[in-house]
Design an enzyme around this catalytic site. Sequence first.
Site, PDB file in Angstrom:
ATOM      1  N   ASN A   1       0.828  -1.212   0.000  1.00 52.52           N
ATOM      2  CA  ASN A   1       0.000   0.000   0.000  1.00 52.52           C
ATOM      3  C   ASN A   1       0.861   1.259   0.000  1.00 52.52           C
ATOM      4  O   ASN A   1       1.937   1.292   0.588  1.00 52.52           O
ATOM      5  CB  ASN A   1      -0.921   0.011   1.217  1.00 52.52           C
TER       6      ASN A   1
ATOM      7  N   HIS B   1       5.736  -0.542  -2.855  1.00 51.94           N
ATOM      8  CA  HIS B   1       5.277   0.181  -4.053  1.00 51.94           C
ATOM      9  C   HIS B   1       5.302   1.695  -3.875  1.00 51.94           C
ATOM     10  O   HIS B   1       4.626   2.405  -4.604  1.00 51.94           O
ATOM     11  CB  HIS B   1       3.870  -0.301  -4.438  1.00 51.94           C
TER      12      HIS B   1
ATOM     13  N   THR C   1      -4.480  -9.098   0.374  1.00 53.49           N
ATOM     14  CA  THR C   1      -3.885  -8.953  -0.961  1.00 53.49           C
ATOM     15  C   THR C   1      -4.339 -10.112  -1.836  1.00 53.49           C
ATOM     16  O   THR C   1      -4.402 -11.259  -1.387  1.00 53.49           O
ATOM     17  CB  THR C   1      -2.341  -8.875  -0.927  1.00 53.49           C
TER      18      THR C   1
HETATM   19  N1  APR Z   1     -10.131  -6.880   4.735  1.00 55.16           N
HETATM   20  C1  APR Z   1      -9.161  -7.686   4.225  1.00 55.16           C
HETATM   21  N2  APR Z   1      -9.053  -7.970   2.904  1.00 55.16           N
HETATM   22  C2  APR Z   1      -9.951  -7.416   2.079  1.00 55.16           C
HETATM   23  C3  APR Z   1     -10.986  -6.560   2.526  1.00 55.16           C
HETATM   24  C4  APR Z   1     -11.063  -6.301   3.937  1.00 55.16           C
HETATM   25  N3  APR Z   1     -12.008  -5.516   4.458  1.00 55.16           N
HETATM   26  N4  APR Z   1     -11.706  -6.162   1.449  1.00 55.16           N
HETATM   27  C5  APR Z   1     -11.150  -6.740   0.360  1.00 55.16           C
HETATM   28  N5  APR Z   1     -10.085  -7.496   0.746  1.00 55.16           N
HETATM   29  C6  APR Z   1      -9.176  -8.303  -0.090  1.00 55.16           C
HETATM   30  C7  APR Z   1      -9.743  -8.782  -1.407  1.00 55.16           C
HETATM   31  O1  APR Z   1     -10.476  -9.996  -1.209  1.00 55.16           O
HETATM   32  C8  APR Z   1      -8.486  -9.018  -2.234  1.00 55.16           C
HETATM   33  O2  APR Z   1      -7.947 -10.311  -2.032  1.00 55.16           O
HETATM   34  O3  APR Z   1      -8.091  -7.474  -0.454  1.00 55.16           O
HETATM   35  C9  APR Z   1      -7.516  -7.973  -1.654  1.00 55.16           C
HETATM   36  C10 APR Z   1      -7.258  -6.792  -2.547  1.00 55.16           C
HETATM   37  O4  APR Z   1      -6.602  -7.197  -3.715  1.00 55.16           O
HETATM   38  P1  APR Z   1      -6.096  -6.147  -4.802  1.00 55.16           P
HETATM   39  O5  APR Z   1      -7.160  -5.137  -5.049  1.00 55.16           O
HETATM   40  O6  APR Z   1      -5.585  -6.926  -5.962  1.00 55.16           O
HETATM   41  O7  APR Z   1      -4.913  -5.375  -4.041  1.00 55.16           O
HETATM   42  P2  APR Z   1      -3.382  -5.781  -3.859  1.00 55.16           P
HETATM   43  O8  APR Z   1      -3.218  -7.251  -3.783  1.00 55.16           O
HETATM   44  O9  APR Z   1      -2.864  -4.956  -2.731  1.00 55.16           O
HETATM   45  O10 APR Z   1      -2.745  -5.235  -5.222  1.00 55.16           O
HETATM   46  C11 APR Z   1      -1.373  -5.339  -5.408  1.00 55.16           C
HETATM   47  O11 APR Z   1      -1.474  -4.132  -7.458  1.00 55.16           O
HETATM   48  O12 APR Z   1      -2.302  -2.361  -8.757  1.00 55.16           O
HETATM   49  C12 APR Z   1      -1.250  -2.839  -8.000  1.00 55.16           C
HETATM   50  O13 APR Z   1       0.468  -1.570  -7.030  1.00 55.16           O
HETATM   51  C13 APR Z   1      -0.876  -1.939  -6.847  1.00 55.16           C
HETATM   52  O14 APR Z   1      -0.060  -2.510  -4.651  1.00 55.16           O
HETATM   53  C14 APR Z   1      -1.024  -2.830  -5.638  1.00 55.16           C
HETATM   54  C15 APR Z   1      -0.833  -4.204  -6.212  1.00 55.16           C
END
Ligand code: APR
Length: 231
Positions: free
Chosen positions: A87, A104, A171
């Site tokens: 994040n 990131h 994530t």
């Molecule tokens: N608590 C915990 N997890 C949650 C919640 C919550 N309240 N709400 C959603 N999630 C989960 C979703 O189920 C999903 O698995 O958070 C995850 C979010 O995934 P992404 O949107 O893909 O985010 P992330 O994995 O951080 O993305 C990675 O992608 O675009 C790039 O650089 C950006 O750092 C980012 C990277």
Amino acid sequence: MKKLVVLTGAGISAESGIKTFRDSDGLWENHDVMEVASIEGWHKNKELVLDFYNQRRIQAMAAEPNEGHKALARLENYFDVHIITQNVDNLHEKAGSSKVIHLHGELSKVRSILDENLVYEWGDKPVKLGDKCNKGGQLRPHIVWFGEAVPMMETAARLTLQADIFMVVGTSLNVYPAAGLLDYVGDDIPKYIIDPNMPRVRSSPHLHLIEAVGSVGVPRVSDELIEKYLI
Ligand code: APR
């Protein structure tokens, strides 16, 4: 003290009002991710990218940590906690976590396009075309975009290899190299994965899957860890 390494993603900040990336419409705050978060997108339309991050910056700076961030901060009383976050908000720090690696980048900082080591604290102010470093280079968000190297990855991998306990929160494990960190964790190390929509992970002997939102799952796992390792 046991070393607890935690990998976090957008999900941990969702309950603080910051949108995750991979929502069902495939857009990020109404934009194609590659338009606003890639090096190609920057070269194509710098103004659009700056405006986009100006909005993200204001939104993130106004957000408050939730019970998930706070529970991780409290765990520092019991474990040597290291957070590796994908994040770009500063909610882990706001909650009180002291060892946070931003894989990131960070929204509160900007850097020069001429020299990636010229990084400045910027707060929540907007960045405009024409805002320059002292060498005359345009300032840009201090964010790792698609198509760019992840300079903190080596430090993160080293920490992960030293973990006594590994936790993953919120994530989708879709984006590499961050998602590959889990593969550095030995089979004998306990792993806790907290997510309401569990990402697909390779099964391993000490894997605990907690299907819950961060504000519920992280405090629950924290209590379990304290009970298991410290009482
Ligand atoms: N608590 C915990 N997890 C949650 C919640 C919550 N309240 N709400 C959603 N999630 C989960 C979703 O189920 C999903 O698995 O958070 C995850 C979010 O995934 P992404 O949107 O893909 O985010 P992330 O994995 O951080 O993305 C990675 O992608 O675009 C790039 O650089 C950006 O750092 C980012 C990277």
